[in-house]
Design an enzyme around this catalytic site. Structure first.
Site, PDB file in Angstrom:
ATOM      1  N   ASP A   9      -3.985 -13.093   3.836  1.00  0.00           N
ATOM      2  CA  ASP A   9      -5.203 -12.638   4.494  1.00  0.00           C
ATOM      3  C   ASP A   9      -6.467 -12.949   3.694  1.00  0.00           C
ATOM      4  O   ASP A   9      -7.568 -12.552   4.096  1.00  0.00           O
ATOM      5  CB  ASP A   9      -5.128 -11.143   4.853  1.00  0.00           C
ATOM      6  CG  ASP A   9      -4.503 -10.285   3.767  1.00  0.00           C
ATOM      7  OD1 ASP A   9      -4.258 -10.800   2.654  1.00  0.00           O
ATOM      8  OD2 ASP A   9      -4.260  -9.090   4.037  1.00  0.00           O
ATOM      9  N   HIS A  22       0.822  -1.232   0.000  1.00  0.00           N
ATOM     10  CA  HIS A  22       0.000   0.000   0.000  1.00  0.00           C
ATOM     11  C   HIS A  22       0.848   1.271   0.000  1.00  0.00           C
ATOM     12  O   HIS A  22       0.317   2.361  -0.245  1.00  0.00           O
ATOM     13  CB  HIS A  22      -0.913   0.052   1.226  1.00  0.00           C
ATOM     14  CG  HIS A  22      -1.928  -1.043   1.295  1.00  0.00           C
ATOM     15  ND1 HIS A  22      -2.821  -1.295   0.275  1.00  0.00           N
ATOM     16  CD2 HIS A  22      -2.189  -1.980   2.266  1.00  0.00           C
ATOM     17  CE1 HIS A  22      -3.593  -2.329   0.620  1.00  0.00           C
ATOM     18  NE2 HIS A  22      -3.220  -2.759   1.804  1.00  0.00           N
ATOM     19  N   ASP A  58      -2.490 -10.808  -2.066  1.00  0.00           N
ATOM     20  CA  ASP A  58      -3.006 -10.313  -0.782  1.00  0.00           C
ATOM     21  C   ASP A  58      -4.490  -9.971  -0.972  1.00  0.00           C
ATOM     22  O   ASP A  58      -4.905  -9.580  -2.065  1.00  0.00           O
ATOM     23  CB  ASP A  58      -2.210  -9.074  -0.378  1.00  0.00           C
ATOM     24  CG  ASP A  58      -2.522  -8.587   1.026  1.00  0.00           C
ATOM     25  OD1 ASP A  58      -1.710  -8.837   1.929  1.00  0.00           O
ATOM     26  OD2 ASP A  58      -3.573  -7.940   1.206  1.00  0.00           O
ATOM     27  N   HIS A  64      -6.078  -7.529  -0.048  1.00  0.00           N
ATOM     28  CA  HIS A  64      -6.268  -6.100  -0.328  1.00  0.00           C
ATOM     29  C   HIS A  64      -5.592  -5.725  -1.650  1.00  0.00           C
ATOM     30  O   HIS A  64      -4.553  -6.281  -1.998  1.00  0.00           O
ATOM     31  CB  HIS A  64      -5.650  -5.259   0.794  1.00  0.00           C
ATOM     32  CG  HIS A  64      -6.219  -5.555   2.151  1.00  0.00           C
ATOM     33  ND1 HIS A  64      -5.608  -6.415   3.048  1.00  0.00           N
ATOM     34  CD2 HIS A  64      -7.354  -5.114   2.743  1.00  0.00           C
ATOM     35  CE1 HIS A  64      -6.345  -6.480   4.149  1.00  0.00           C
ATOM     36  NE2 HIS A  64      -7.409  -5.701   3.995  1.00  0.00           N
TER      37      HIS A  64
HETATM   38 ZN   LIG Z   1      -3.756  -7.420   3.085  1.00  0.00          ZN
END
Ligand SMILES: [Zn+2]
Length: 310
Positions: A245, A122, A158, A160
């Site tokens: 995750d 990120h 991931d 996200h």
């Molecule tokens: Zn993540």
């Protein structure tokens, strides 16, 4: 396989934050108990320098992060905290990624796993975001280009969206970025019409999936899209933002993968690297917040990566 692990990653002290010290302690315990420390090559390596991080980040941002860490600044962004040891831990993680790139470029080994924290995908070129300070996969891609591996495929599984990585290579046709992630979800980006711009148009691929998407569908969509993309990009190196995750037990993710799916995904991506780039693959730990299932998933991932004998 090269394996990068160190208890120095515990220096990034985040207290009761979900991205906590216990994550890496449990990964390191698993790596020991499951025999990975004995079966893998464990190089000694140097922390990255500020100059090396400037391959992807602005000098003023790096100085700001360093200052925040010296000041033990705590929360520096909505979701991100730093302590006095965060700078050392982060630089060691980026250093691991770059050392793996250099050794693999020299032909010493074909693949690597970096058990590092904090995560990186990120992080923007000039701002921290979502538990991330420095975007290690982005720095590693630029380092790969500097040592002659010009075309790089970054796969991000991931749960996200890897918005920071996407932003770094948005207009770059030599670094392809493919992310599969839950959507709508944090950080809010990663729709399928986000495909890059300028010369990089078509070299960003996003696969948004709904919460509770069946694991088999998640894997099939990842594999099908990546196979097509790799044929087009013809990478010299594959970098993997390996978050865990999307596991069904993860307290954050809301998806359905079991640990065994990370073994299947690991075997597939190792084979993809074998077919496209002589097995050159570097897997970097990103998210994954269940303190038992995440290390278990990493173990499964490593079994997959090593299963095809690259
Ligand atoms: Zn993540």
């Amino acid at each position: 396989m090269l394996l990068y692990a160190s208890d120095w990653f515990e220096k990034h002290d985040t207290g009761s934050h979900p991205e906590c010290i216990a994550r890496i302690q449990n990964v390191n315990r698993m790596l020991d108990e499951k025999g990975w420390f004995r079966s893998c090559t464990r190089p000694s390596w140097m922390a990255a320098t500020m100059e090396r991080c400037q391959l992807n980040h602005t000098a003023s941002y790096l100085e700001q992060i360093h200052e925040w860490c010296v000041e033990n600044a705590g929360r520096i962004e909505a979701d991100t905290v730093v302590s006095t040891g965060s700078w050392d831990a982060t630089m060691l993680g980026v250093g691991a990624a770059c050392d793996a790139v250099e050794r693999i470029a020299r032909g010493e080994e074909r693949n690597a796993f970096c058990a590092i924290r904090p995560p990186g995908h990120h992080a923007l070129i000039d701002a921290p975001m979502g538990f991330c300070l420095i975007n290690h996969v982005a720095v590693a891609a630029r380092r790969a280009q500097a040592v002659g591996l010009q075309r790089v495929l970054i796969v991000d599984w991931d749960v996200h969206h890897g918005n920071g990585t996407q932003a770094s290579f948005w207009t770059d046709p030599d670094v392809g970025f493919l992310s599969i992630h839950r959507f709508p979800f944090y950080p809010g980006t990663g729709t399928k019409d986000e495909t890059g711009a300028g010369a990089g148009t078509g070299f960003t691929v996003n696969i948004p999936v709904a919460a509770d998407t069946p694991a088999r569908e998640f894997l099939n969509r990842l594999i099908d899209a990546t196979e097509v993309f790799a044929e087009r990009l013809r990478p010299d190196l594959i970098l993997l933002s390996a978050g865990f995750d999307a596991h069904v037990a993860d307290p954050v993710g809301g998806l359905t993968l079991e640990s065994e799916h990370y073994e299947q995904a690991g075997a597939w991506i190792a084979d993809l690297a074998r077919r496209h780039c002589k097995g050159r693959l570097i897997s970097l730990l990103e998210g994954g917040y269940h303190l038992d299932r995440m290390p278990e998933s990493v173990d499964a991932h490593l079994r997959g990566l090593t299963s095809i004998g690259v």
